[in-house]
Design an enzyme around this catalytic site. Sequence first.
Site, PDB file in Angstrom:
ATOM      1  N   GLY A  70      38.342 -44.469  42.919  1.00  0.00           N
ATOM      2  CA  GLY A  70      39.254 -43.838  42.583  1.00  0.00           C
ATOM      3  C   GLY A  70      39.809 -42.452  43.434  1.00  0.00           C
ATOM      4  N   GLY A 118      37.890 -41.427  46.105  1.00  0.00           N
ATOM      5  CA  GLY A 118      37.683 -41.979  47.331  1.00  0.00           C
ATOM      6  C   GLY A 118      37.435 -43.120  47.398  1.00  0.00           C
ATOM      7  N   GLY A 178      43.022 -50.237  45.395  1.00  0.00           N
ATOM      8  CA  GLY A 178      41.812 -51.084  45.771  1.00  0.00           C
ATOM      9  C   GLY A 178      41.879 -51.900  46.557  1.00  0.00           C
ATOM     10  CG  ASP A 179      44.649 -55.290  45.979  1.00  0.00           C
ATOM     11  OD1 ASP A 179      42.796 -55.441  45.212  1.00  0.00           O
ATOM     12  OD2 ASP A 179      45.046 -55.513  44.490  1.00  0.00           O
TER      13      ASP A 179
HETATM   14  O1  LIG Z   1      42.452 -61.074  39.936  1.00  0.00           O
HETATM   15  P1  LIG Z   1      41.887 -60.212  38.801  1.00  0.00           P
HETATM   16  O2  LIG Z   1      40.484 -59.432  39.106  1.00  0.00           O
HETATM   17  O3  LIG Z   1      42.605 -59.927  37.399  1.00  0.00           O
HETATM   18  O4  LIG Z   1      43.554 -58.953  39.350  1.00  0.00           O
HETATM   19  C1  LIG Z   1      44.571 -59.733  39.602  1.00  0.00           C
HETATM   20  C2  LIG Z   1      45.016 -57.655  39.143  1.00  0.00           C
HETATM   21  O5  LIG Z   1      44.814 -57.954  40.107  1.00  0.00           O
HETATM   22  C3  LIG Z   1      46.162 -56.611  41.154  1.00  0.00           C
HETATM   23  O6  LIG Z   1      45.514 -57.401  42.292  1.00  0.00           O
HETATM   24  C4  LIG Z   1      45.849 -54.940  41.741  1.00  0.00           C
HETATM   25  O7  LIG Z   1      44.702 -55.169  42.245  1.00  0.00           O
HETATM   26  C5  LIG Z   1      47.093 -56.504  40.697  1.00  0.00           C
HETATM   27  O8  LIG Z   1      47.522 -57.096  41.257  1.00  0.00           O
HETATM   28  C6  LIG Z   1      46.946 -58.191  39.516  1.00  0.00           C
HETATM   29  O9  LIG Z   1      47.043 -59.290  39.435  1.00  0.00           O
END
Ligand SMILES: O=P(O)(O)OC[C@H]1O[C@](O)(CO)[C@@H](O)[C@H]1O
Length: 309
Positions: free
Chosen positions: A222, A225, A251-252
């Site tokens: 978070g 870092g 995170g993405d």
């Molecule tokens: O696929 P999950 O682990 O259930 O997470 C989905 C969610 O996480 C996110 O990708 C954010 O990281 C959102 O866009 C949402 O769709």
Amino acid sequence: MPSQTILTVTLNLALDVTYHLDEVQRFGSNRVREVSAQAGGKGVNVSRTLAALGHDTLVTGLAGGPTGQAATAELTASGLTARLLGIAGESRRTVAVVEQRAGDATSYLEPGPTVTPAEWQSFLALYRSLLADTGVVVLSGSLPAGLPPDAYRTLGELARDRQIPVLLDAEGPALLHGLAAHPTLVKPNQHELAATTGTEDPHEGARRLRALGATSVAASLGPNGLIATTPTGTWHATPPTRVPGNPTGAGDAAVAALAIGLLHGTPWPDRLRQAVALSAATVLTPQAGHFDAETYARLPDLVEISQLT
Ligand SMILES: O=P(O)(O)OC[C@H]1O[C@](O)(CO)[C@@H](O)[C@H]1O
């Protein structure tokens, strides 16, 4: 020349709805100031970030029902290239409630559809064909019901058979099974790491994931870092300040930067610098998968890197 395309796999595609309001009144009626909706699921956010950075990327996964159609239409309208398999079940929605006053967000994630064994076999055929022109595979997000718990192991092994590096971002059983495919890099967040390995110490958690099969682990902490535990050393990358906003998708963004690092074989300190900067620049924007370009240009030089081993 090897493929430069980063293939992202989103098996539990979503239509991500974001609500913006000042502050949630728990158990009260909350009037939403602003609403937005876009295709989501972790892999989609990774591809959105990669495309904005000018990288070749392809989205694959499963989409069904009117929600799946809406998400697919939005992907296309955003200029992303997608090869999704249509399924009978309805894709899910997620809701992120962003509270301006707190500078943070709360997410509600629907479970998603149930996938049939025949649909999974069709997806595997599609995935195999896409691997022919792939430089790095990103497997991320939850698995919808009906899929085998070792789905990421199967996808990871198919990529590794073709010497394609694999980045896995999952939690719980999906992550544990996926480790058997010896992914090149695993990126859990601190909570996922603790829940999956049973230890609150991220260094020990990362060590356990490596012992179970991951070559390297980059754990996001978070606002504190990222730490990376790799065969060549361990590093901690810290952003200069805490950034308030919408952490959904941060995170993405880190995964997108790490996937680029894998593709080009960038030295670890530079990969982490980019990942932390891109993550922070994503928090500043209202929706997952988007980042503040000015912050992203400025932050990498301000990220502090310390080598721990
Ligand atoms: O696929 P999950 O682990 O259930 O997470 C989905 C969610 O996480 C996110 O990708 C954010 O990281 C959102 O866009 C949402 O769709």
